[in-house]
Design an enzyme around this catalytic site. Structure first.
Site, PDB file in Angstrom:
ATOM      1  N   HIS B 114       0.260 -14.104  27.873  1.00  0.00           N
ATOM      2  CA  HIS B 114      -0.370 -14.475  26.625  1.00  0.00           C
ATOM      3  C   HIS B 114      -1.694 -14.932  27.115  1.00  0.00           C
ATOM      4  CE1 HIS B 114      -0.973 -17.463  23.177  1.00  0.00           C
ATOM      5  NE2 HIS B 114      -1.015 -16.277  22.723  1.00  0.00           N
ATOM      6  N   CYS B 133       1.902 -23.906  27.697  1.00  0.00           N
ATOM      7  CA  CYS B 133       0.572 -23.540  27.010  1.00  0.00           C
ATOM      8  C   CYS B 133       0.943 -23.230  25.530  1.00  0.00           C
ATOM      9  CB  CYS B 133      -0.196 -22.672  27.526  1.00  0.00           C
ATOM     10  SG  CYS B 133      -1.021 -23.392  28.700  1.00  0.00           S
ATOM     11  N   HIS B 134       1.891 -22.234  25.287  1.00  0.00           N
ATOM     12  CA  HIS B 134       2.091 -21.757  23.819  1.00  0.00           C
ATOM     13  C   HIS B 134       3.274 -21.484  23.685  1.00  0.00           C
ATOM     14  CE1 HIS B 134      -2.312 -21.207  24.675  1.00  0.00           C
ATOM     15  NE2 HIS B 134      -2.248 -21.780  23.490  1.00  0.00           N
ATOM     16  N   GLY B 135       4.260 -21.747  24.580  1.00  0.00           N
ATOM     17  CA  GLY B 135       5.810 -21.724  24.383  1.00  0.00           C
ATOM     18  C   GLY B 135       6.559 -20.246  24.530  1.00  0.00           C
ATOM     19  N   PRO B 148       4.624 -16.110  21.947  1.00  0.00           N
ATOM     20  CA  PRO B 148       3.708 -15.176  21.780  1.00  0.00           C
ATOM     21  C   PRO B 148       3.254 -14.256  22.869  1.00  0.00           C
ATOM     22  CG  PRO B 148       2.748 -17.338  22.516  1.00  0.00           C
ATOM     23  CD  PRO B 148       4.318 -17.473  22.469  1.00  0.00           C
TER      24      PRO B 148
END
Lengths: 419, 169
Positions: B114, B133-135, B148
């Site tokens: 990502h 950080c963003h799963g 993501p």
């Protein structure tokens, strides 16, 4: 000269109405009226601008790889030479560029001396030029310290020790410069900072230099006043743009010759030995462009006296417009000055030669005579010449000297008829 | 002289301009290329790792080209789990056998696809890796399953020099 300019595109007009930058550039680069008889000695202004920009751009990319620390500097320069893509090229351009910059600036200054370009009304252009020259000296010296080789280190030691000649505070000033008790990492780091800053100061002064030039306009080989916009002038573009470009290409051939064939000719081999604070090289010399001043420094058998004389050798240039008492500019019309100016050039070259020799015996004696003559030129010969020299009659226009007697008569008749 | 006629001057003008442009472009290249990885960086472009100290179920992280590389000696359960996944369920379909030359050893660049964070091992909904950080959730083969990240964790070039040594890069 710039009032009646309108950009062709709508975007250009929109921009120019709000900020007349295009007007400014246009006025100074395109129709700017220039004497029609400028010879190739006048192309060095453009060449010098090119040199400055080249040094700034190559310096910027070298700074991306260089490390200003006494333990790492030498290795980082070798890293640039061996590892960085085209690092060898960038560094050789930068190092030889400095030499060629000085070559060009000396020719540019000699041009001014020969054709009297420093005289009224161009005194300030000349003085700004002297300050540019001073900054160039400081920048080049600091740049030479950065590779942290033997010559870098000992050059830095000798030059910073000049300040110790100052009475009473000399030692404190030197320690302040060093940030310690000897040349070392603190000095290297601050030299790097200043070496990065100064070219931009030079750039600013160059803008003032050109601005001041464009008020009275260029001097010319005849040294006479030229009415702007008369038949004696031509637009800067295309006439001098093309001439400057051609001269630049020839200059680049020489530049490329140095960079690609003899990149280390003007350097000193000792600078490929890492700095060693315990051992001074046997024969220490500055870069070639400082040699005349170095010879002056060494010709005085007194520490403070030598420093004062060397600084004066450059400072005296700023007073040249008033030391030269002759009203005639060009050496073409000054039979005595013409000989003395060549003698002066020869003397400077002699000083440069002596600066590279050992400072003893016959060399020292000749060095003292040459130093005395250098100053005598400015404070005895130039002021006197203005009074005793019988100058040749000046032409009335730039065309006059190049016309045949018949053409001159025809022209006189024509102007008589029209009047 | 008609307007369309090509004069000697036009020719000189165009050839001079073309020559200058080619010269300027070739001169510009060193100034661009100097920022590319240099010889000293390229010299460090491969790393050899001794696998003997790693027991099944253990991971190590090694540095390769300045980036973390995960080397995991997978358990049989993890290998089975990775193999039985239906490729149609994957956002970025890849067979486990294409990702691990030797099913016991999973070698991949430990950087979330990502935005470049380092995922945490043996975390997340698929018992593989999870990027805090963003799963983004990765499975036991390092394939993206949820979140993501657009692609699976990258497999670097590597070879087994012998039974117990690999060379990355």
């Amino acid at each position: 000269m710039s009032e009646n300019y309108a950009p062709k595109s709508a975007v250009g007009r929109w921009f120019n109405d709000r900020l007349p930058l295009l007007n400014l550039i246009y006025g100074h680069l395109l129709p700017y009226p220039t004497p029609k008889n400028l010879n190739y000695w006048w192309t060095f202004g453009g060449i010098l601008t090119f040199c400055l920009v080249t040094q700034i751009i190559t310096g910027l990319v070298l700074a991306m790889h260089y490390v200003a620390d006494a333990d790492l500097a030498f290795a980082s320069v070798e890293h640039i030479m061996r590892d960085v893509n085209y690092g060898w090229l960038l560094r050789y351009i930068h190092a030889n560029g400095a030499s060629l910059f000085f070559m060009a600036v000396y020719i540019h200054m000699a041009r001014s001396l020969f054709y009297g370009s420093y005289k009224e009304p161009r005194e300030l252009i000349w003085i700004i030029g002297v300050f540019i020259f001073l900054l160039m000296i400081a920048t080049a010296f600091m740049g030479y310290v950065l590779p942290w080789g033997q010559m870098s280190f000992w050059g830095a030691t000798v030059i910073t020790n000049l300040f110790s000649a100052i009475p009473l505070v000399g030692e404190s000033v030197t320690n302040w410069l060093w940030g310690g008790y000897a040349v070392g990492s603190p000095l290297l780091t601050r030299f790097f900072t200043l070496h990065y800053l100064m070219p931009f100061l030079i750039f600013a002064l160059v803008i003032l230099h050109v601005w001041a030039l464009h008020v009275p306009g260029n001097n010319n080989p005849e040294g006479i006043n030229v009415v702007q916009g008369s038949q004696d002038t031509v637009p800067f573009h295309p006439h001098y743009v093309v001439k400057d470009m051609f001269a630049l290409v020839v200059f680049l051939v020489v530049f490329a010759g140095f960079v690609f064939f003899v990149p280390n000719l003007l350097g000193h081999t000792d600078n490929y030995i890492e700095a060693n604070p315990l051992q001074t090289p046997e024969h220490i010399v500055p870069e070639w462009y400082f040699l005349p001043f170095y010879a002056i420094l060494r010709s005085v058998p007194d520490k403070l006296g030598g420093v004062i004389l060397m600084v004066s050798a450059i400072a005296i240039l700023a007073f040249l417009p008033w030391l030269d008492t002759s009203k005639v500019r060009s050496a073409k019309y000054r039979p005595l000055y013409r000989q003395f100016v060549w003698l002066f050039f020869a003397n400077v070259i002699l000083l440069g030669y002596l600066g590279a020799q050992t400072a003893d015996g016959l060399f020292l004696i000749i060095g003292r005579i040459a130093t005395a003559y250098y100053f005598a030129h400015f404070i005895i010969i130039l002021p006197l010449l203005g009074y005793i020299e019988k100058t040749k009659p000046l032409p009335k226009s730039l065309s006059e000297p190049v016309l045949s007697p018949e053409e001159r008569q025809m022209k006189a008749a024509a102007s008589g008829a029209s009047a | 002289m008609s307007e369309k006629q090509v004069t000697r001057r036009n020719f000189l003008y165009v050839t001079t301009g073309a020559f200058a442009a080619a010269g300027a472009a070739s001169l510009a290249w060193p100034f661009v290329d100097q920022m590319n990885p240099d010889a000293s960086v390229k010299a460090l472009a491969s790393t050899e790792i001794d696998l003997r100290p790693i027991i099944p179920g253990q991971s190590i992280t090694v540095m390769w080209r300045g980036k973390p590389v995960f080397i995991r000696r997978r358990t049989q359960a993890e290998i089975d789990e990775a193999k039985k996944v239906n490729l149609a369920d994957l956002p970025h379909p890849e067979e486990d056998s294409d990702r691990a030359k030797n099913p016991e050893w999973l070698v991949m660049v430990g950087i979330c696809t990502h935005l470049g964070c380092v995922p945490l091992g043996q975390k997340g909904d698929y018992n593989g890796w999870f990027c805090p950080c963003h799963g983004s959730h990765y499975d036991t083969s390092g394939r993206i399953r949820k979140g993501p990240a657009p692609t699976n964790l990258e497999i670097p070039d590597y070879v087994f020099l012998n039974e117990t040594t690999i060379k990355i890069g």
